[in-house]
Write a protein that holds these residues in place. Structure first.
Motif: not given
Length: 121
Positions: A107-116, A87-97
């Motif tokens: 070098l730039n950093e990019y983010w995804g929109q997030g997935t629940q 249950p403590e893994d519950t979160a919005v997960y974001y991809c990063n590159a």
């Protein structure tokens, strides 16, 4: 323009598994490290796992032994296999590159929109 598109989130019972995927697209020359972060309500965003272009991995202590990060051979897709979810893994997960759009570009950093990801007890 570089985009990171995530998929694979959802609702799962404790002890179950989910697989997250993130694909990079757009005008990017090369991607160095890719990773997954998560943010639970009322908490700061934290690193879950990362992987370099050479395949070196890094995991948060809380997910070691349960989560596995991987990249495809073209190195533009990153996956996160999550087993024995809690249950403590519950979160919005974001991809990063982190990548560059051209040789010798900064070098730039990019983010995804997030997935629940929701883990029920």
């Amino acid at each position: 323009q570089v985009q990171l598109v995530e998929s694979g989130g959802g609702l799962v019972q404790a002890g179950g598994s989910l697989r997250l995927s993130c694909a990079a697209s757009g005008s990017i020359f090369s991607i160095n490290a890719m990773g997954w972060y998560r943010q639970a309500p009322g908490k700061q965003r934290e690193l879950v796992a990362s992987i370099t272009s050479g395949g070196s991995t890094n995991y948060a202590d809380s997910v070691k032994g349960r989560f596995t990060i991987s990249r495809d051979s073209a190195k533009i897709t990153v996956n996160l296999q999550m087993n024995s979810l809690k249950p403590e893994d519950t979160a919005v997960y974001y991809c990063n590159a982190a990548g560059v759009v051209a040789p010798r570009a900064p070098l730039n950093e990019y983010w995804g929109q997030g997935t629940q990801v929701t883990v029920s007890s």
